[in-house]
Design a protein around this motif. Structure first.
Motif, PDB file in Angstrom:
ATOM      1  N   TYR A  82      22.929 -53.561 -74.003  1.00 17.79           N
ATOM      2  CA  TYR A  82      21.728 -53.109 -73.317  1.00 17.79           C
ATOM      3  C   TYR A  82      20.477 -53.732 -73.935  1.00 17.79           C
ATOM      4  CZ  TYR A  82      24.531 -49.519 -70.956  1.00 17.79           C
ATOM      5  OH  TYR A  82      25.465 -48.867 -70.193  1.00 17.79           O
ATOM      6  N   PHE A  83      20.459 -55.040 -74.044  1.00 20.89           N
ATOM      7  CA  PHE A  83      19.284 -55.738 -74.530  1.00 20.89           C
ATOM      8  C   PHE A  83      18.558 -56.389 -73.357  1.00 20.89           C
ATOM      9  CE2 PHE A  83      22.089 -55.572 -78.210  1.00 20.89           C
ATOM     10  CZ  PHE A  83      21.210 -55.231 -79.233  1.00 20.89           C
ATOM     11  N   GLN A  84      17.265 -56.638 -73.540  1.00 19.04           N
ATOM     12  CA  GLN A  84      16.496 -57.233 -72.450  1.00 19.04           C
ATOM     13  C   GLN A  84      17.031 -58.606 -72.075  1.00 19.04           C
ATOM     14  OE1 GLN A  84      12.247 -56.873 -72.025  1.00 19.04           O
ATOM     15  NE2 GLN A  84      12.126 -55.496 -73.787  1.00 19.04           N
ATOM     16  N   TRP A  85      17.525 -59.358 -73.062  1.00 21.94           N
ATOM     17  CA  TRP A  85      18.015 -60.692 -72.733  1.00 21.94           C
ATOM     18  C   TRP A  85      19.322 -60.634 -71.953  1.00 21.94           C
ATOM     19  CZ3 TRP A  85      16.010 -59.853 -77.757  1.00 21.94           C
ATOM     20  CH2 TRP A  85      16.881 -59.227 -78.650  1.00 21.94           C
ATOM     21  N   ASP A  86      20.089 -59.562 -72.086  1.00 21.19           N
ATOM     22  CA  ASP A  86      21.279 -59.420 -71.245  1.00 21.19           C
ATOM     23  C   ASP A  86      20.870 -59.198 -69.788  1.00 21.19           C
ATOM     24  OD1 ASP A  86      23.387 -59.618 -73.252  1.00 21.19           O
ATOM     25  OD2 ASP A  86      22.640 -57.709 -74.000  1.00 21.19           O
ATOM     26  N   SER A  87      19.878 -58.346 -69.582  1.00 26.98           N
ATOM     27  CA  SER A  87      19.364 -58.143 -68.219  1.00 26.98           C
ATOM     28  C   SER A  87      18.736 -59.418 -67.676  1.00 26.98           C
ATOM     29  CB  SER A  87      18.331 -57.010 -68.218  1.00 26.98           C
ATOM     30  OG  SER A  87      18.906 -55.791 -68.635  1.00 26.98           O
ATOM     31  N   LEU A  88      18.021 -60.144 -68.543  1.00 28.27           N
ATOM     32  CA  LEU A  88      17.404 -61.406 -68.113  1.00 28.27           C
ATOM     33  C   LEU A  88      18.469 -62.428 -67.720  1.00 28.27           C
ATOM     34  CD1 LEU A  88      14.803 -63.073 -67.783  1.00 28.27           C
ATOM     35  CD2 LEU A  88      15.056 -63.767 -70.177  1.00 28.27           C
ATOM     36  N   LEU A  89      19.567 -62.476 -68.457  1.00 27.08           N
ATOM     37  CA  LEU A  89      20.639 -63.413 -68.120  1.00 27.08           C
ATOM     38  C   LEU A  89      21.284 -63.053 -66.788  1.00 27.08           C
ATOM     39  CD1 LEU A  89      22.470 -65.764 -68.735  1.00 27.08           C
ATOM     40  CD2 LEU A  89      23.840 -64.272 -70.202  1.00 27.08           C
ATOM     41  N   LEU A  90      21.456 -61.760 -66.523  1.00 33.90           N
ATOM     42  CA  LEU A  90      22.037 -61.352 -65.244  1.00 33.90           C
ATOM     43  C   LEU A  90      21.115 -61.710 -64.084  1.00 33.90           C
ATOM     44  CD1 LEU A  90      23.601 -57.904 -66.189  1.00 33.90           C
ATOM     45  CD2 LEU A  90      24.832 -59.934 -65.392  1.00 33.90           C
ATOM     46  N   GLU A  91      19.824 -61.465 -64.241  1.00 34.07           N
ATOM     47  CA  GLU A  91      18.889 -61.806 -63.166  1.00 34.07           C
ATOM     48  C   GLU A  91      18.827 -63.316 -62.970  1.00 34.07           C
ATOM     49  OE1 GLU A  91      14.259 -60.951 -61.792  1.00 34.07           O
ATOM     50  OE2 GLU A  91      15.107 -59.905 -63.526  1.00 34.07           O
ATOM     51  N   THR A  92      18.767 -64.060 -64.061  1.00 32.38           N
ATOM     52  CA  THR A  92      18.738 -65.517 -63.959  1.00 32.38           C
ATOM     53  C   THR A  92      20.039 -66.043 -63.366  1.00 32.38           C
ATOM     54  OG1 THR A  92      17.326 -65.594 -65.927  1.00 32.38           O
ATOM     55  CG2 THR A  92      18.358 -67.644 -65.250  1.00 32.38           C
ATOM     56  N   GLY A  93      21.160 -65.440 -63.771  1.00 35.14           N
ATOM     57  CA  GLY A  93      22.446 -65.876 -63.242  1.00 35.14           C
ATOM     58  C   GLY A  93      22.548 -65.692 -61.744  1.00 35.14           C
ATOM     59  N   PHE A  94      21.984 -64.601 -61.223  1.00 36.76           N
ATOM     60  CA  PHE A  94      22.032 -64.394 -59.777  1.00 36.76           C
ATOM     61  C   PHE A  94      21.138 -65.403 -59.062  1.00 36.76           C
ATOM     62  CE2 PHE A  94      21.078 -62.349 -55.720  1.00 36.76           C
ATOM     63  CZ  PHE A  94      22.357 -62.005 -55.306  1.00 36.76           C
ATOM     64  N   LEU A  95      20.006 -65.752 -59.663  1.00 37.16           N
ATOM     65  CA  LEU A  95      19.165 -66.785 -59.060  1.00 37.16           C
ATOM     66  C   LEU A  95      19.889 -68.130 -59.058  1.00 37.16           C
ATOM     67  CD1 LEU A  95      15.608 -65.945 -60.464  1.00 37.16           C
ATOM     68  CD2 LEU A  95      16.679 -65.223 -58.333  1.00 37.16           C
ATOM     69  N   ALA A  96      20.691 -68.379 -60.098  1.00 34.40           N
ATOM     70  CA  ALA A  96      21.471 -69.620 -60.125  1.00 34.40           C
ATOM     71  C   ALA A  96      22.481 -69.656 -58.986  1.00 34.40           C
ATOM     72  CB  ALA A  96      22.179 -69.760 -61.469  1.00 34.40           C
ATOM     73  N   VAL A  97      22.988 -68.496 -58.586  1.00 30.83           N
ATOM     74  CA  VAL A  97      23.903 -68.435 -57.440  1.00 30.83           C
ATOM     75  C   VAL A  97      23.213 -68.964 -56.186  1.00 30.83           C
ATOM     76  CG1 VAL A  97      25.228 -66.887 -55.948  1.00 30.83           C
ATOM     77  CG2 VAL A  97      25.208 -66.515 -58.424  1.00 30.83           C
ATOM     78  N   LEU A  98      21.940 -68.601 -56.016  1.00 27.31           N
ATOM     79  CA  LEU A  98      21.199 -69.045 -54.835  1.00 27.31           C
ATOM     80  C   LEU A  98      20.741 -70.490 -54.954  1.00 27.31           C
ATOM     81  CD1 LEU A  98      18.997 -65.866 -54.214  1.00 27.31           C
ATOM     82  CD2 LEU A  98      21.207 -66.442 -53.205  1.00 27.31           C
ATOM     83  N   VAL A  99      20.441 -70.922 -56.175  1.00 23.94           N
ATOM     84  CA  VAL A  99      19.955 -72.292 -56.370  1.00 23.94           C
ATOM     85  C   VAL A  99      21.089 -73.302 -56.247  1.00 23.94           C
ATOM     86  CG1 VAL A  99      18.932 -73.876 -58.058  1.00 23.94           C
ATOM     87  CG2 VAL A  99      18.007 -71.564 -57.799  1.00 23.94           C
ATOM     88  N   ALA A 100      22.281 -72.945 -56.684  1.00 24.52           N
ATOM     89  CA  ALA A 100      23.415 -73.877 -56.672  1.00 24.52           C
ATOM     90  C   ALA A 100      23.812 -74.224 -55.238  1.00 24.52           C
ATOM     91  CB  ALA A 100      24.602 -73.259 -57.416  1.00 24.52           C
ATOM     92  N   PRO A 101      24.263 -75.451 -55.007  1.00 24.34           N
ATOM     93  CA  PRO A 101      24.702 -75.832 -53.652  1.00 24.34           C
ATOM     94  C   PRO A 101      26.002 -75.140 -53.269  1.00 24.34           C
ATOM     95  CG  PRO A 101      25.172 -77.585 -55.222  1.00 24.34           C
ATOM     96  CD  PRO A 101      24.370 -76.556 -55.966  1.00 24.34           C
ATOM     97  N   LEU A 102      26.232 -75.068 -51.974  1.00 21.17           N
ATOM     98  CA  LEU A 102      27.455 -74.430 -51.484  1.00 21.17           C
ATOM     99  C   LEU A 102      28.697 -75.207 -51.888  1.00 21.17           C
ATOM    100  CD1 LEU A 102      26.311 -73.412 -47.888  1.00 21.17           C
ATOM    101  CD2 LEU A 102      26.731 -71.885 -49.820  1.00 21.17           C
ATOM    102  N   ARG A 103      28.581 -76.505 -51.924  1.00 17.95           N
ATOM    103  CA  ARG A 103      29.710 -77.353 -52.316  1.00 17.95           C
ATOM    104  C   ARG A 103      29.163 -78.561 -53.064  1.00 17.95           C
ATOM    105  NH1 ARG A 103      28.806 -78.127 -46.861  1.00 17.95           N
ATOM    106  NH2 ARG A 103      28.384 -80.290 -46.219  1.00 17.95           N
ATOM    107  N   PRO A 104      30.005 -79.199 -53.865  1.00 19.19           N
ATOM    108  CA  PRO A 104      29.529 -80.372 -54.604  1.00 19.19           C
ATOM    109  C   PRO A 104      29.096 -81.471 -53.651  1.00 19.19           C
ATOM    110  CG  PRO A 104      31.827 -79.870 -55.145  1.00 19.19           C
ATOM    111  CD  PRO A 104      31.396 -78.884 -54.120  1.00 19.19           C
TER     112      PRO A 104
END
Length: 675
Positions: free
Chosen positions: A123-145
């Motif tokens: 329960y650290f702020q950087w764990d929450s920050l990584l989860l939020e950033t990780g979800f944004l990476a889902v949207l930023v990443a292309p659907l396929r290579p």
């Protein structure tokens, strides 16, 4: 306007690297933290409550619900997730073909699954920050290579999709929320060290895990420490609005200021993967033109420009100088900067009051939201214009669907993020659209948007408090239990730990800063040490001792002895710092057996005192070799008084289930000098 293809790739690589470090660090600590013989067994967090499968998964979103289907318990499933997450993140870091939406969705889901059972150690702020950033990476990443596309001249859009920059804008908005809130909360907390600009005179010696460079920076002149605090406020509060500046050079100046701050923090403190993750977020301020620029090329090609372009360049230059001038004037005015030529120093002080700052914050919080709305609107219009340039109706229809989906997701996430962002100003939070509150409440448990505020209050203003564990080979000579990374032995230089996060060491630091009710997990740690459980003792440093002691100073000792699968405190005669409870070291198997009444209500005696000897005869790989100077290396420890619950209940497998309400702890701290 230059494209952002290269910054997006750099962002995705960075997120993969941070996920790899986070998973690998967690994997090494799972047995001691979450195993059956760990401090907080993970299996106790997942217990079916008769709900449907999908409802259960929505309320507690973790893949570990499916661990029994694979013949694994919760801890084994957590280890498998961490191992697979490490390998998958490593693959995404090294192979461009793996940087796809599906891969980042799996990484995010795996870390969210660990977060759901990680309890206080995750329960650290950087764990929450990584989860939020990780979800944004889902949207930023292309659907396929996709294959490499040749970039169009002048930063054109060859091979680019219209929607690609929309999710990436959310990364810039997240960076703004993180930095601006971190600066604001330092002042809204009314911390005297931040208001007096003296925070850094304490920070380097009282932070959780200092680096070797911390000692040198701690001994810098006081005036320089205060000037660095002024620079911190400038970078965290005044500079972030420039993230959305229309002038490219202003955004680059903001980028380099953030990089400078994070690099200095990395040099002077071990904050695991947090600073690396923040550096990854700063890639949203870059563009292809800056990353592909080579020295000396800026003057190689000179082309004639029309008068509107020339006028725009002149206006941009004037805007730059105006903003730089305002930043310089505001810094000098609001922090009273004065140059002392005789002492070769720059003196500084805050010239505004808390009331004035609160009024300013109330005035600017809502406009910063509208700044985000304006910037996002521009990105949406730009994406729509790019869509109009798409040729061919089949392709145009496909890109229209993608633009609709990702555009809707971007707007929704922006609206959701306004709720935690507004926490720093209550009146603005109350005026937010009720639909935003409802939407945020629906997805809050998914960690899609969080509030941030790092270093809100400076700790250790009266010295560095510590909770100390000590042990003995013979019950007469006591030595301190060393942690692997947390400061203890003053003869040992501080290590360089980042990007690894020793989560027990961090929680021990927090435990010393507050009452026992803030750290109920400490009961589980003590129980595992008394039982000599190797998974827990492996989180510490040193070989075996036969006796453990929970120590503080200035009270009579009380003994805690194993009784079955619980622990029973019994009073022991002795004065302050005298006797060391040697009379309580019994041969193995000959400990006194208390009556049932005593098991429920221990004999009268003070709360946990200077030394509490326990559990002789068991294997305790917790301490180093005995030292001639016992105690805490000659340091004065905090006045720490505590008493355990009469019996620590234990469930199947001996897991501690101490409750703060049931415990009889009391904790008091006084200042103690730092090493």
């Amino acid at each position: 306007m230059a494209g952002s293809r290269l910054p997006r790739q750099l962002f995705l690589q960075g997120v993969a690297a941070v996920f790899m470090f986070a998973f690998a660090s967690l994997y090494t600590q799972i047995p001691g933290l979450y195993g059956a013989e760990g401090i907080l067994p993970a299996r106790k967090t997942l217990r079916p409550q008769g709900k449907g499968r999908w409802q259960q998964l929505w309320e507690t979103p973790t893949l570990l619900w499916e661990a029994p289907q694979l013949g694994l318990d919760t801890t084994q499933g957590l280890e498998l997730l961490s191992l697979l997450g490490t390998l998958l993140a490593l693959g995404a870091l090294l192979l461009r073909q793996l940087r796809t939406l599906l891969v980042y969705l799996l990484l995010w889901a795996a870390y969210l699954s660990a977060y759901q059972v990680g309890q206080v150690f995750l329960y650290f702020q950087w764990d929450s920050l990584l989860l939020e950033t990780g979800f944004l990476a889902v949207l930023v990443a292309p659907l396929r290579p996709r294959h490499h596309h040749k970039q169009a001249p002048q930063g054109g859009l060859a091979g680019a999709l219209p929607h690609e920059d929309l999710p990436f804008w959310l990364v810039r908005w997240l960076l703004f929320r993180l930095m601006f809130a971190s600066g604001v909360v330092k002042l809204t907390s009314r911390c005297p060290a931040w208001w007096g600009l003296t925070a850094l005179t304490y920070h380097y010696e009282t932070q959780c895990l200092p680096t070797p460079a911390s000692w040198f920076t701690h001994h810098l002149p006081v005036w320089l420490h205060k000037l660095c605090v002024v620079a911190t406020f400038l970078i965290e509060i005044a500079v972030p609005p420039l993230f959305f500046a229309p002038v490219r050079r202003l955004r680059l100046a903001a980028f380099y200021s953030q990089v400078l701050l994070q690099v200095l923090i990395i040099i002077t403190g071990n904050y695991n993967f947090f600073n690396l993750l923040t550096l990854v977020l700063t890639t949203a301020l870059l563009d292809d033109g800056h990353l592909t620029a080579t020295p000396g090329n800026s003057h190689c090609k000179k082309t004639a420009s029309s008068w509107p372009r020339t006028l725009l360049a002149v206006l941009s230059l004037l805007l730059e100088f105006t903003i730089y001038g305002l930043l310089a004037y505001g810094t000098v005015h609001y922090f009273g900067l004065e140059v002392d030529w005789e002492q070769h120093a720059v003196h500084s002080r805050t010239t505004f009051t808390f009331h004035q700052f609160s009024q300013w914050l109330k005035m600017v919080t809502l406009p910063t939201m509208w700044l985000g709305v304006a910037s996002l609107t521009w990105e949406l219009l730009t994406a729509l214009w790019r869509w109009t340039q798409v040729r061919g109706w089949p392709r145009r229809l496909c890109t229209a669907v993608q633009l609709l989906i990702f555009g809707t997701a971007t707007v929704a996430l922006f609206v959701i993020s306004l709720v935690p962002y507004s926490y720093m100003e209550p009146s603005t939070h109350g005026r937010l659209w009720t639909g935003a509150h409802r939407l945020f409440g629906t997805v809050e448990h998914l960690q899609l948007a969080n509030s941030y505020g790092l270093f809100r209050r400076m700790t250790g203003l009266g010295g560095r408090p510590e909770v100390v564990l000590e042990g003995s080979y013979d019950g007469h000579r006591w030595v301190e239990i060393e942690f692997m990374y947390k400061p203890g032995n003053v003869s040992r230089p501080p290590p360089i730990v980042a990007p690894h996060q020793p989560r027990l060491d961090w929680q021990m630091w927090f435990a010393a800063l507050g009452p026992h009710s803030h750290s109920p997990w400490f009961t589980g740690l003590v129980l595992r040490l008394l039982q000599g459980k190797e998974p827990a003792t492996h989180l510490l440093a040193g070989p075996a001792l036969q006796v453990l002691v929970l120590t503080s100073w200035g009270a009579e000792p009380v003994v805690a002895t194993p009784v079955g699968r619980g622990i029973l405190p019994t009073s022991v005669l002795g004065g302050p710092n005298a006797g060391h409870a040697a009379q309580t070291v019994w041969p193995s198997g000959q400990e006194p057996t208390p009556s049932p009444q005593l098991q429920q209500h221990p004999g009268p005696g003070p709360p946990l005192g200077p030394e509490t000897a326990v559990s002789p005869g068991a294997f305790h790989p917790a301490l180093g070799a005995p030292r001639r100077s016992g105690g805490h290396q000659g340091r004065a420890g905090p006045a720490f008084k505590a008493s355990f619950p009469p019996v620590f209940p234990s469930g199947e497998g001996g897991e501690a289930q101490a409750s703060p309400k049931e415990g009889l702890w009391s904790c008091h701290q006084t200042s103690c000098p730092s090493p």
